[in-house]
Design a protein around this motif. Structure first.
Motif, PDB file in Angstrom:
ATOM      1  N   GLY A  21       0.833  -1.210   0.000  1.00 34.60           N
ATOM      2  CA  GLY A  21       0.000   0.000   0.000  1.00 34.60           C
ATOM      3  C   GLY A  21       0.859   1.247   0.000  1.00 34.60           C
ATOM      4  O   GLY A  21       0.550   2.243  -0.652  1.00 34.60           O
ATOM      5  N   SER A  22       1.951   1.182   0.726  1.00 34.34           N
ATOM      6  CA  SER A  22       2.872   2.311   0.748  1.00 34.34           C
ATOM      7  C   SER A  22       3.531   2.475  -0.618  1.00 34.34           C
ATOM      8  O   SER A  22       3.609   3.567  -1.178  1.00 34.34           O
ATOM      9  N   ALA A  23       3.975   1.359  -1.166  1.00 43.90           N
ATOM     10  CA  ALA A  23       4.700   1.419  -2.432  1.00 43.90           C
ATOM     11  C   ALA A  23       3.798   1.848  -3.592  1.00 43.90           C
ATOM     12  O   ALA A  23       4.169   2.683  -4.414  1.00 43.90           O
ATOM     13  N   LEU A  26       0.741   7.414  -5.966  1.00 41.66           N
ATOM     14  CA  LEU A  26       0.677   8.323  -7.114  1.00 41.66           C
ATOM     15  C   LEU A  26       1.818   8.061  -8.084  1.00 41.66           C
ATOM     16  O   LEU A  26       1.688   8.263  -9.282  1.00 41.66           O
ATOM     17  N   GLY A  27       2.938   7.616  -7.544  1.00 43.46           N
ATOM     18  CA  GLY A  27       4.095   7.322  -8.390  1.00 43.46           C
ATOM     19  C   GLY A  27       3.741   6.294  -9.455  1.00 43.46           C
ATOM     20  O   GLY A  27       4.103   6.434 -10.621  1.00 43.46           O
ATOM     21  N   ASN A  28       3.014   5.244  -9.038  1.00 36.18           N
ATOM     22  CA  ASN A  28       2.652   4.196  -9.993  1.00 36.18           C
ATOM     23  C   ASN A  28       1.589   4.670 -10.965  1.00 36.18           C
ATOM     24  O   ASN A  28       1.633   4.378 -12.154  1.00 36.18           O
ATOM     25  N   ILE A  98       9.202  16.161   4.614  1.00 35.90           N
ATOM     26  CA  ILE A  98       9.053  17.091   3.487  1.00 35.90           C
ATOM     27  C   ILE A  98       8.015  16.582   2.479  1.00 35.90           C
ATOM     28  O   ILE A  98       7.256  17.349   1.902  1.00 35.90           O
ATOM     29  N   ILE A  99       8.003  15.247   2.272  1.00 33.56           N
ATOM     30  CA  ILE A  99       7.117  14.713   1.229  1.00 33.56           C
ATOM     31  C   ILE A  99       5.640  14.815   1.626  1.00 33.56           C
ATOM     32  O   ILE A  99       4.784  15.153   0.809  1.00 33.56           O
ATOM     33  N   LEU A 100       5.351  14.527   2.905  1.00 30.49           N
ATOM     34  CA  LEU A 100       3.937  14.451   3.306  1.00 30.49           C
ATOM     35  C   LEU A 100       3.111  15.674   2.893  1.00 30.49           C
ATOM     36  O   LEU A 100       2.038  15.512   2.309  1.00 30.49           O
ATOM     37  N   TYR A 102       3.366  17.870   0.439  1.00 27.22           N
ATOM     38  CA  TYR A 102       2.996  18.013  -0.967  1.00 27.22           C
ATOM     39  C   TYR A 102       2.247  16.800  -1.489  1.00 27.22           C
ATOM     40  O   TYR A 102       1.433  16.887  -2.397  1.00 27.22           O
ATOM     41  N   TYR A 103       2.510  15.650  -0.853  1.00 25.54           N
ATOM     42  CA  TYR A 103       1.752  14.465  -1.244  1.00 25.54           C
ATOM     43  C   TYR A 103       0.268  14.686  -0.915  1.00 25.54           C
ATOM     44  O   TYR A 103      -0.620  14.318  -1.672  1.00 25.54           O
ATOM     45  N   CYS A 104       0.012  15.335   0.244  1.00 25.36           N
ATOM     46  CA  CYS A 104      -1.373  15.614   0.631  1.00 25.36           C
ATOM     47  C   CYS A 104      -2.000  16.649  -0.300  1.00 25.36           C
ATOM     48  O   CYS A 104      -3.193  16.583  -0.592  1.00 25.36           O
ATOM     49  N   SER A 335       1.641   5.821   5.144  1.00 21.69           N
ATOM     50  CA  SER A 335       2.979   5.296   5.463  1.00 21.69           C
ATOM     51  C   SER A 335       3.989   6.428   5.634  1.00 21.69           C
ATOM     52  O   SER A 335       4.905   6.338   6.445  1.00 21.69           O
ATOM     53  N   ILE A 336       3.819   7.490   4.856  1.00 15.85           N
ATOM     54  CA  ILE A 336       4.768   8.600   4.963  1.00 15.85           C
ATOM     55  C   ILE A 336       4.616   9.249   6.344  1.00 15.85           C
ATOM     56  O   ILE A 336       5.595   9.529   7.034  1.00 15.85           O
ATOM     57  N   MET A 337       3.363   9.447   6.749  1.00 15.03           N
ATOM     58  CA  MET A 337       3.139  10.063   8.059  1.00 15.03           C
ATOM     59  C   MET A 337       3.619   9.134   9.178  1.00 15.03           C
ATOM     60  O   MET A 337       4.194   9.581  10.168  1.00 15.03           O
TER      61      MET A 337
HETATM   62  N1  PHE Z   1       5.681   4.927  -3.179  1.00 14.82           N
HETATM   63  C1  PHE Z   1       4.671   5.908  -3.252  1.00 14.82           C
HETATM   64  C2  PHE Z   1       4.206   6.120  -4.671  1.00 14.82           C
HETATM   65  O1  PHE Z   1       4.572   5.415  -5.560  1.00 14.82           O
HETATM   66  C3  PHE Z   1       5.061   7.225  -2.723  1.00 14.82           C
HETATM   67  C4  PHE Z   1       5.695   7.260  -1.423  1.00 14.82           C
HETATM   68  C5  PHE Z   1       6.714   8.089  -1.263  1.00 14.82           C
HETATM   69  C6  PHE Z   1       5.263   6.490  -0.377  1.00 14.82           C
HETATM   70  C7  PHE Z   1       7.339   8.151  -0.080  1.00 14.82           C
HETATM   71  C8  PHE Z   1       5.902   6.521   0.797  1.00 14.82           C
HETATM   72  C9  PHE Z   1       6.941   7.349   0.947  1.00 14.82           C
HETATM   73  O2  PHE Z   1       3.474   7.028  -4.937  1.00 14.82           O
END
Ligand code: PHE
Length: 471
Positions: A21-23, A26-28, A98-100, A102-104, A335-337
């Motif tokens: 779930g973490s992996a 949005l990247g995928n 830092i990521i959380l 902008y990911y949100c 997972s980031i949080m």
């Molecule tokens: N792996 C996640 C994705 O593909 C992004 C992510 C980044 C998750 C950093 C956790 C930590 O979107």
């Protein structure tokens, strides 16, 4: 005492689904398909898969094993292995911090489109400038970001088994079902436009068949680097997340097997995201649609594709699609949080509630600034790698391009040269489990991975541009 208080996944399945779930995020769903489209389709796929099986496997194994061995989250795990590597722990904790935000912010954009398709506003979403109008408005992006953040924080607040694992066990199977259905649907598409009929299957060919057109050595190298950068982000490595999750895995669980399954999950979903998106865009918008969409693929090109499917079908597909992206994004942001919250817990011995509240305040402040980065704080600078950037891109650059390679290099040196790969081997083999690809792991962690990472870092800081090498 300590160990009893630490959260834990109920078993292998819970861990695999949470880590997958973490992996899968949005990247995928968003970045992978447009990188593949831009980088010669099948050629990118082949390079990516080879890297996933070698480099990705090495990083993922290292982090999960470090987590389970130390039973610590990123901030404190490294210093337990070697005092000199405390800095890597600090960096590994700064990255998710830092990521959380902008990911949100991006998660909020997904909710916005999801809601648009639900309330039947999908057609408006296809108008030129709709996406730009939305992100540059003052309040809407903040409100949607807040909704996304509250969902994330709630799961983290509920803890490892009661929040994170539970959420993943519901959302991940749902995601798989949607991915398979939408992929099949995408392959059956057919559309005639100005007398030309295009089909989903032709689009699939563009995606999977390697194209060597215009591929020079420099271009090949640049595809390799793009694929590696993407792999990092996609597997959630070099940012402490997998260390934190690894620390919740029981000693009797088979780590090697879990790593394989997480990798298959992540790469499989990335591949199928391309199967869903590329044929659909090709069928309705043609080759130019594919080439011109870039990062706007999800929020600009796809709504147009959904509209072209007709009002009812388009609306249903739009709702299902954005629900799927939302599920993927949520399990990732959780997972980031968690990586930050767990670090606070371990470092300062705070209760989960206190860590959650403090991280929430920090994240919200930065996330609001990120949202306003397209409005009151609008400016544009050029990054060392030549890209134009706003606040969101700057944070992305700092975390992905600079800090992540540094953390990963530190991990390779720590394991390859300071503690020795045997540390990881012992952890994987605990309870009599086997460590497949052990030889490969040793070579990768000691030599190949750090060298590749170093080149990636040099490229990110713009050294090659300075030297006039166009990579
Ligand atoms: N792996 C996640 C994705 O593909 C992004 C992510 C980044 C998750 C950093 C956790 C930590 O979107």
């Amino acid at each position: 005492m300590e160990e009893k208080k630490r959260g834990a996944f109920s078993g292998s399945i819970g861990f695999i689904l949470a880590a997958a779930g973490s992996a899968v995020g949005l990247g995928n769903m968003w970045r992978f398909p447009y990188l593949a489209a831009r980088n010669g389709g099948g050629l990118f796929l082949v390079i990516y898969i080879i890297l996933a099986l070698t480099f990705g496997f090495t990083m993922l194994t290292t982090e999960i094993a470090i987590g389970r061995k130390t039973k610590q989250s990123p901030l404190t795990a490294f210093s337990q292995l070697s005092k000199k590597f405390k800095f890597a722990g600090v960096f590994a904790c700064i990255v998710p911090f830092i990521i959380l935000p902008y990911y949100c912010a991006i998660g909020g954009w997904v909710i916005k489109y999801f809601v648009d398709f639900i309330i039947g506003n999908g057609e408006a979403a296809t108008a030129d400038g709709y996406f730009g109008g939305f992100i540059t408005s003052q309040w809407a992006p903040i409100i949607y970001m807040l909704i996304f953040f509250v969902l994330t924080a709630f799961a983290v607040f509920k803890g490892v088994e009661g929040g994170i694992e539970k959420l993943s066990k519901i959302l991940m199977p749902a995601l798989i079902v949607i991915v398979i259905c939408v992929s099949i649907f995408s392959l059956t598409l057919k559309h005639t436009d100005a007398g030309v009929t295009r089909t989903g299957l032709e689009g699939l060919k563009i995606y999977v068949l390697p194209s060597f057109e215009g591929v020079t050595v420099g271009k090949f190298f640049s595809i390799l680097m793009d694929a590696m950068g993407q792999l990092f982000f996609s597997l959630s490595v070099a940012m402490g997340v997998m260390i934190a999750y690894g620390s919740y895995v029981k000693d009797e669980d088979n780590l090697g097997k879990s790593v394989n399954q997480i990798e298959i999950f992540d790469t499989g979903v990335a591949f199928f995201a391309g199967v869903m998106i590329i044929p659909a865009i090709f069928t309705f918008l043609g080759r130019e649609g594919l080439e011109s969409s870039g990062p706007g693929l999800m929020f600009v090109a796809l709504p147009k594709v959904f509209q072209a499917m007709g009002p009812v079908v388009g609306r249903i597909v739009g709702i299902v699609f954005f629900a799927m992206v939302l599920f993927a994004a949520l399990t990732s942001s959780v997972s980031i949080m968690e990586a930050v919250v767990a670090s606070f817990n371990d470092q300062f011995h705070w209760e989960r509630k206190k860590s959650c509240i403090i991280e929430s305040i920090c994240c919200l402040v930065i996330a609001i600034v990120v949202c306003l980065g397209y409005n009151v704080f609008m400016f544009e600078i050029t990054l060392p790698n030549g890209a134009a950037a706003q606040i969101l891109d700057i944070l992305d650059y700092l975390s992905n391009n600079l800090l992540m390679p540094i953390v990963a290099i530190a991990e390779c040196i720590l394991i390859g040269w300071v503690c020795g790969p045997k540390t990881i081997e012992d952890e994987i083999c605990k309870g009599g489990n086997k460590f497949g690809r052990k030889g490969l792991y040793n070579v990768m962690v000691k030599f190949i991975a750090p060298i590749l990472l170093f080149v990636l870092l040099l490229r990110a800081v713009g050294i090659f541009n300075l030297l006039g090498i166009n990579l």
